[in-house]
Design an enzyme around this catalytic site. Structure first.
Site, mmCIF file in Angstrom:
data_model
loop_
_atom_site.group_PDB
_atom_site.id
_atom_site.type_symbol
_atom_site.label_atom_id
_atom_site.label_comp_id
_atom_site.label_asym_id
_atom_site.label_seq_id
_atom_site.Cartn_x
_atom_site.Cartn_y
_atom_site.Cartn_z
ATOM 1 N N ASP A 32 35.656 45.937 41.020
ATOM 2 C CA ASP A 32 36.269 44.650 41.378
ATOM 3 C C ASP A 32 35.511 43.498 40.719
ATOM 4 O O ASP A 32 36.104 42.567 40.165
ATOM 5 C CB ASP A 32 36.267 44.510 42.907
ATOM 6 C CG ASP A 32 37.095 43.336 43.396
ATOM 7 O OD1 ASP A 32 37.953 42.856 42.634
ATOM 8 O OD2 ASP A 32 36.889 42.912 44.544
ATOM 9 N N LYS B 159 37.311 60.271 39.591
ATOM 10 C CA LYS B 159 37.528 61.539 38.887
ATOM 11 C C LYS B 159 36.320 62.454 38.905
ATOM 12 O O LYS B 159 36.451 63.668 38.850
ATOM 13 C CB LYS B 159 37.931 61.259 37.427
ATOM 14 C CG LYS B 159 39.308 60.638 37.322
ATOM 15 C CD LYS B 159 39.642 60.257 35.902
ATOM 16 C CE LYS B 159 41.054 59.730 35.777
ATOM 17 N NZ LYS B 159 42.088 60.746 35.886
ATOM 18 N N LYS C 231 49.847 35.831 37.249
ATOM 19 C CA LYS C 231 49.358 37.204 37.452
ATOM 20 C C LYS C 231 48.622 37.714 36.216
ATOM 21 O O LYS C 231 49.130 37.627 35.101
ATOM 22 C CB LYS C 231 50.527 38.143 37.763
ATOM 23 C CG LYS C 231 51.230 37.791 39.057
ATOM 24 C CD LYS C 231 52.235 38.839 39.458
ATOM 25 C CE LYS C 231 53.489 38.745 38.617
ATOM 26 N NZ LYS C 231 54.564 39.611 39.126
ATOM 27 N N ASN D 96 41.115 55.513 40.523
ATOM 28 C CA ASN D 96 41.083 56.982 40.517
ATOM 29 C C ASN D 96 39.626 57.423 40.395
ATOM 30 O O ASN D 96 38.963 57.088 39.409
ATOM 31 C CB ASN D 96 41.880 57.533 39.330
ATOM 32 C CG ASN D 96 43.342 57.167 39.428
ATOM 33 O OD1 ASN D 96 43.968 57.378 40.467
ATOM 34 N ND2 ASN D 96 43.877 56.574 38.374
HETATM 35 C C1 LIG Z 1 32.304 36.135 39.750
HETATM 36 C C2 LIG Z 1 32.396 37.300 40.720
HETATM 37 C C3 LIG Z 1 33.748 38.011 40.676
HETATM 38 C C4 LIG Z 1 33.903 38.752 41.955
HETATM 39 C C5 LIG Z 1 35.315 39.296 42.083
HETATM 40 C C6 LIG Z 1 35.556 39.626 43.526
HETATM 41 C C7 LIG Z 1 36.980 39.302 43.788
HETATM 42 C C8 LIG Z 1 37.281 39.448 45.232
HETATM 43 O O1 LIG Z 1 36.745 40.253 45.920
HETATM 44 S S1 LIG Z 1 38.470 38.420 45.856
HETATM 45 C C9 LIG Z 1 38.458 38.850 47.601
HETATM 46 C C10 LIG Z 1 39.531 39.848 47.941
HETATM 47 N N1 LIG Z 1 40.844 39.272 47.758
HETATM 48 C C11 LIG Z 1 41.379 38.468 48.696
HETATM 49 O O2 LIG Z 1 40.825 38.185 49.738
HETATM 50 C C12 LIG Z 1 42.727 37.908 48.338
HETATM 51 C C13 LIG Z 1 43.573 37.739 49.592
HETATM 52 N N2 LIG Z 1 44.930 37.374 49.143
HETATM 53 C C14 LIG Z 1 45.253 36.088 48.903
HETATM 54 O O3 LIG Z 1 44.469 35.168 49.144
HETATM 55 C C15 LIG Z 1 46.624 35.816 48.350
HETATM 56 O O4 LIG Z 1 47.488 36.888 48.649
HETATM 57 C C16 LIG Z 1 46.581 35.660 46.798
HETATM 58 C C17 LIG Z 1 45.719 34.428 46.409
HETATM 59 C C18 LIG Z 1 46.025 36.887 46.083
HETATM 60 C C19 LIG Z 1 48.008 35.430 46.291
HETATM 61 O O5 LIG Z 1 48.596 34.467 47.111
HETATM 62 P P1 LIG Z 1 49.671 33.445 46.535
HETATM 63 O O6 LIG Z 1 49.031 32.488 45.591
HETATM 64 O O7 LIG Z 1 50.394 32.871 47.691
HETATM 65 O O8 LIG Z 1 50.597 34.393 45.661
HETATM 66 P P2 LIG Z 1 52.136 34.727 45.866
HETATM 67 O O9 LIG Z 1 52.897 33.465 45.555
HETATM 68 O O10 LIG Z 1 52.371 35.430 47.138
HETATM 69 O O11 LIG Z 1 52.334 35.790 44.692
HETATM 70 C C20 LIG Z 1 52.262 35.405 43.313
HETATM 71 C C21 LIG Z 1 52.799 36.592 42.524
HETATM 72 O O12 LIG Z 1 51.874 37.695 42.674
HETATM 73 C C22 LIG Z 1 52.553 38.826 43.239
HETATM 74 N N3 LIG Z 1 51.637 39.499 44.153
HETATM 75 C C23 LIG Z 1 50.857 38.932 45.101
HETATM 76 N N4 LIG Z 1 50.125 39.874 45.722
HETATM 77 C C24 LIG Z 1 50.454 41.040 45.162
HETATM 78 C C25 LIG Z 1 50.038 42.381 45.366
HETATM 79 N N5 LIG Z 1 49.097 42.694 46.274
HETATM 80 N N6 LIG Z 1 50.573 43.352 44.591
HETATM 81 C C26 LIG Z 1 51.501 43.050 43.650
HETATM 82 N N7 LIG Z 1 51.928 41.793 43.393
HETATM 83 C C27 LIG Z 1 51.425 40.808 44.150
HETATM 84 C C28 LIG Z 1 53.770 38.243 43.960
HETATM 85 O O13 LIG Z 1 54.808 39.199 44.072
HETATM 86 C C29 LIG Z 1 54.157 37.103 43.032
HETATM 87 O O14 LIG Z 1 54.812 37.639 41.915
HETATM 88 P P3 LIG Z 1 55.974 36.788 41.148
HETATM 89 O O15 LIG Z 1 55.344 35.508 40.677
HETATM 90 O O16 LIG Z 1 56.414 37.679 40.037
HETATM 91 O O17 LIG Z 1 57.030 36.528 42.193
#
Ligand SMILES: CCCCCCCC(=O)SCCNC(=O)CCNC(=O)[C@H](O)C(C)(C)COP(=O)(O)OP(=O)(O)OC[C@H]1O[C@@H](n2cnc3c(N)ncnc32)[C@H](O)[C@@H]1OP(=O)(O)O
Length: 240
Positions: free
Chosen positions: A161, A185, A207, A183
């Site tokens: 991640d 493996k 995205k 995955n």
């Molecule tokens: C520098 C250090 C790097 C460290 C990296 C660590 C990263 C992390 O751990 S982040 C923490 C874990 N993640 C989270 O907590 C995220 C929680 N989720 C969220 O906050 C929200 O769902 C977020 C921001 C991801 C998206 O929300 P939002 O901006 O409202 O998006 P939304 O409008 O629903 O969707 C946008 C597009 O993405 C798609 N989408 C959203 N979620 C998903 C999903 N899980 N799977 C597939 N598609 C998705 C939607 O279908 C939509 O597609 P389209 O534009 O084609 O219609």
């Protein structure tokens, strides 16, 4: 409130100088470093060699530092200190979320940099801007055990991640992980070194699709492969 961090050498050149070696001539530090250099806080770079690093990790690190010399690859520094700009940026996106108490926030630190040296996540990352690739050299320490003698799957997921996240952020800006598919493996022996090679595959609006594989140092063993979906934070939305 920011925790104060020990002022230690932040770059390999500074480290060399501290050890009595000649520093390398200054080069363009690249976008990732440039953004960090604007900060007033002096912080320790945890992505530089330390005594817990195995020979394999040191060798790989040196190989990648060599690749940095022509500017094609950049070494990405890593600190446990918080970057005020980034905190502020996230706060503006998550206005409605329950505020974290000041004293809790002052204790917070990045998960991957929260262990003592050598016990948890030891890693260094390198970024190739032209190829939109990030490579993470990772040695999982003894506190990351899952099955006896092997790395915990969640620890590997964390590093995947983080690598995919850094790859996305380096290329595109502020993102959050929406989906991660891994995955597993072949198990990774504890304290061994693996190479996580990630790349940006596709961008569709907000995205970003990224993928990676995790291989042994000799590249003979594929330990894992993964894909990730990161979503660019939308300034029009405030998420809860
Ligand atoms: C520098 C250090 C790097 C460290 C990296 C660590 C990263 C992390 O751990 S982040 C923490 C874990 N993640 C989270 O907590 C995220 C929680 N989720 C969220 O906050 C929200 O769902 C977020 C921001 C991801 C998206 O929300 P939002 O901006 O409202 O998006 P939304 O409008 O629903 O969707 C946008 C597009 O993405 C798609 N989408 C959203 N979620 C998903 C999903 N899980 N799977 C597939 N598609 C998705 C939607 O279908 C939509 O597609 P389209 O534009 O084609 O219609």
């Amino acid at each position: 409130m920011l925790r104060s961090c020990a002022a230690r050498p932040r770059t390999l050149s500074a480290l060399r100088a501290a050890r009595g070696g000649a520093p390398r001539p200054a080069r363009d530090p690249g976008p990732a470093r440039r953004s960090f250099s604007t900060e007033k806080v002096i912080h320790k770079d945890h992505s530089l060699p330390n005594p817990s690093w195995s020979k394999d990790l040191r060798l790989l690190f040196d190989q990648f530092m060599k690749k940095c010399e022509d500017g094609s690859w950049k070494h990405l520094p890593s600190s446990e200190c918080k970057v005020p700009q980034r905190i502020h940026s996230f706060k503006t996106y998550f206005l409605d979320s329950k505020p974290v108490k000041e004293d809790q926030l002052s204790q917070a630190r990045p998960f991957t940099r929260s262990y003592e040296v050598g016990q948890g996540f030891e890693y260094a990352m390198f970024y190739n801007e032209d190829e939109k690739r990030t490579v993470c050299l990772f040695q999982g320490g003894p506190y990351l055990e899952g099955p006896p003698g092997f790395l915990h799957g969640g620890a590997l997921a964390t590093m995947i991640d983080t690598t995919l996240g850094v790859c996305t952020i380096s290329c595109m800006g502020l993102f959050m992980t929406a989906n991660l598919n891994i995955n597993f493996k072949s198990p990774i022996p504890l304290c061994s070194v693996v190479v996580i090679s990630s790349q940006l595959d596709k961008v569709e609006g907000r995205k970003v699709f990224v993928s990676c594989n995790v291989r042994s140092v000799d590249e003979k063993t594929l330990h894992s492969d993964a894909t990730g979906l990161f979503i660019k934070l939308d300034p029009e939305k405030s998420l809860t």
